[in-house]
Design an enzyme around this catalytic site. Structure first.
Site, short mmCIF file in Angstrom:
data_model
loop_
_atom_site.label_atom_id
_atom_site.label_comp_id
_atom_site.label_asym_id
_atom_site.label_seq_id
_atom_site.Cartn_x
_atom_site.Cartn_y
_atom_site.Cartn_z
N GLY A 92 12.96 -37.59 -27.31
CA GLY A 92 13.17 -37.81 -28.74
C GLY A 92 12.34 -38.98 -29.22
N THR A 93 12.67 -39.49 -30.39
CA THR A 93 11.99 -40.67 -30.91
C THR A 93 12.79 -41.90 -30.49
OG1 THR A 93 13.23 -40.59 -32.97
CG2 THR A 93 11.19 -39.35 -32.88
N ASN A 132 3.54 -44.02 -28.25
CA ASN A 132 4.87 -43.41 -28.12
C ASN A 132 5.36 -43.38 -26.67
OD1 ASN A 132 3.09 -41.49 -27.16
ND2 ASN A 132 4.04 -39.77 -28.21
N TYR A 169 7.18 -44.78 -23.27
CA TYR A 169 8.38 -45.58 -23.08
C TYR A 169 9.00 -45.32 -21.71
CZ TYR A 169 10.55 -41.11 -24.32
OH TYR A 169 10.89 -39.78 -24.36
N ALA A 170 9.87 -46.23 -21.33
CA ALA A 170 10.83 -46.01 -20.24
C ALA A 170 12.19 -46.22 -20.88
CB ALA A 170 10.61 -46.98 -19.10
N GLU A 171 13.09 -45.27 -20.66
CA GLU A 171 14.36 -45.28 -21.39
C GLU A 171 15.51 -45.01 -20.44
OE1 GLU A 171 14.22 -43.98 -25.71
OE2 GLU A 171 15.33 -42.32 -24.83
N HIS A 225 7.51 -30.14 -27.16
CA HIS A 225 7.42 -31.31 -26.27
C HIS A 225 8.15 -32.53 -26.80
CE1 HIS A 225 4.59 -33.21 -29.00
NE2 HIS A 225 4.27 -34.14 -28.13
N ASP A 240 -5.14 -38.07 -24.25
CA ASP A 240 -4.25 -38.57 -23.20
C ASP A 240 -3.91 -37.41 -22.27
OD1 ASP A 240 -2.62 -40.05 -21.60
OD2 ASP A 240 -1.13 -40.53 -23.12
#
Length: 514
Positions: free
Chosen positions: A412-413, A235, A237-239, A437, A128
């Protein structure tokens, strides 16, 4: 070709462990001789708790009856990279290190461009290409967003295509894709999907100038064409996040973050299928180049070519295109995110102060100037699962951050906190201006699917007050917090080692995932 890959196969854990020593509370050194042909030592930045995870993986590897298949433990991979031609100073692992294809994820290695034998390796970038993180700030507060977070999460889910095989809504013709691959964020700016300031606050200003779309295969372009402006899965995402703590008020204010409770948006995505295909295509070409040039490696996953070779130059040109694609992708999602917020709050994005704080890459190889043994050298720095973290006054960071150092975005997770760090002079000296990272895997995706239930993971997020929208609910076990290391431990290790500095802590209130 590979050489000596199994020379150490019969060693016990204690024999292996004798090569690994702690030189400080935050660093292990892997001595030459741990694997064949090491040119430099390995260095692993871990505190005492994270150290045990690294060593436990090595112990499990030594206890196995046979080593066939899968990845070697991270400490072996770090050492194998230290045996590559042209590598300088050390093969470095950050606290979030875990095993990956060829290079470990969380590995930094630099190769001397003045050495005719120095190599470039796709395994040192990853599949990626330019997977990375972008952070937007707003002038909204948790008090304003909290009551509508469910609706806002749904709006983001509706605006941003997510999940495996998702197709973008940014109109992209083959000619437009060619231009985007060459121009990066200059294309986004020209087409109206980005603000001029966005480009200023992006690593490499959102464009790698050595990009050559003719080096990207037709198959890679076919995969990338429908995916522009899509989040993907895994993994990514948009947060929607809330500023939870501010450790460095001066640096935070320079980023436009001035109070606890302020709302930010973090976008984590990469080059989708296009980048994966670029990496796949290059590996075949490099295996042939290794045979021709007599390049020997300890692990066939470390397929590589001399930087100066046609294969090396072709890969770097194609990789730059994939990196540009990823910046266009994150810019397109920024555009869609701004639309969603504007629709929800009835104000244009500029009135909501939806500016890009910074955009960083986690998987990339770039030519940089660094001091090695007292001499300034041009190096090809491979960062895989690690982040550039340049110090104050470095010429390659924006004017806005000259006094603070480059912002470093640490995701983070799912459901845990994220961080903003800043780069330091010590990091420039010790880790080629690099830091961690993210949290880093502690449990494989396969194991996570077998030991966790997706209903339980989603229920835990809801009990934390986090709104969540997921395209593939049955895959969320792979990204559960239990599958990862503690991101705070990772960040604190980098802070204590002095290779980056804590600035802001963010906590999620809404998550959109593939």
């Amino acid at each position: 070709m590979t050489t000596g890959a199994d020379a150490d196969a019969r060693r016990t854990y204690d024999e292996e462990r004798a090569y690994v020593s702690a030189v400080s509370p935050t660093k292990l050194v892997v001595a030459k001789g741990f694997v064949p042909n090491m040119r430099v030592p390995g260095e692993i930045y871990v505190n005492e708790r994270l150290r045990e995870l690294v060593l436990d993986e090595l112990r499990a590897y030594c206890d196995e009856d046979r080593r066939g298949g899968g990845y070697s433990p991270a400490v072996k991979q770090i050492a194998n990279v230290a045996a590559l031609p042209g590598v300088v100073r050390a093969s470095i692992a950050l606290p979030d290190v875990h095993s990956g294809y060829g290079f470990a994820i969380g590995n930094v290695a630099a190769f001397d461009c003045g050495d005719d034998d120095a190599i470039v390796s796709p395994g040192g970038v990853g599949f990626d290409i330019n997977c990375g993180v972008r952070l937007l700030r707003t002038n909204l507060t948790e008090a304003e967003v909290g009551p509508v977070k469910e609706a806002l999460a749904q709006s983001l889910f509706d605006h941003i295509p997510v999940g495996v095989g998702s197709r973008g809504i940014i109109p992209t013709s083959p000619a437009a894709l060619e231009a985007a691959l060459e121009m990066g964020m200059d294309w986004s700016l020209r087409e109206g999907y980005a603000w001029a300031e966005d480009k200023e606050h992006t690593e490499e200003y959102g464009r790698m100038l050595n990009a050559d779309p003719s080096k990207v295969s037709a198959r890679a372009k076919k995969r990338g064409l429908p995916q522009m402006g899509t989040l993907g899965a895994g993994n990514h995402y948009a947060e929607i996040q809330v500023v939870d703590e501010i450790y460095d008020e001066f640096a935070a204010k320079k980023m436009g973050i001035d109070r606890v409770g302020q709302i930010c948006i973090m976008i984590h995505s990469g080059s989708r299928g296009l980048g994966h295909q670029v990496a796949t295509d290059s590996l075949t070409a490099m295996e042939r180049a290794m045979e021709r040039d007599g390049i020997e490696v300890n692990d066939r996953q470390l397929a590589c070519a001399k930087i100066s070779s046609q294969e090396g130059q072709d890969y770097l040109a194609a990789m730059a295109c994939a990196a540009n694609y990823a910046w266009v992708n994150r810019s397109s999602m920024t555009f869609l995110c701004r639309q969603a917020f504007a629709k929800m709050f009835g104000k244009p994005p500029d009135e909501l102060d939806m500016h890009v704080v910074y955009d960083v890459s986690h998987n990339i190889a770039k030519f940089e100037e660094h001091i090695v043994d007292g001499e300034m050298k041009t190096l090809l720095v491979h960062r895989k699962g690690s982040t550039r973290a340049f110090p104050p006054h470095h010429p390659l960071i924006p004017v806005d951050y000259q006094y603070t150092g480059q912002p470093v975005l640490i995701g983070g997770t799912m459901g845990t906190c994220s961080y903003i760090l800043t780069g330091t002079e010590k990091g420039m000296r010790d880790t080629f201006g690099s830091t961690c990272h993210g949290a880093g895997r502690a449990r494989s995706r396969n194991k996570s699917r077998h030991v966790l239930q997706y209903e339980d993971v989603l229920a835990k997020l809801k009990t934390k007050g986090i709104a969540i929208r997921v395209a593939s609910p049955k895959l969320v076990m792979e990204e559960a917090p239990e599958s990862y290391k503690d991101v705070t431990e990772v960040v604190n290790t980098c802070h204590d080692a002095g290779i980056s500095k804590k600035c802001v802590k963010l906590r999620p209130i809404a998550v959109v995932k593939g």
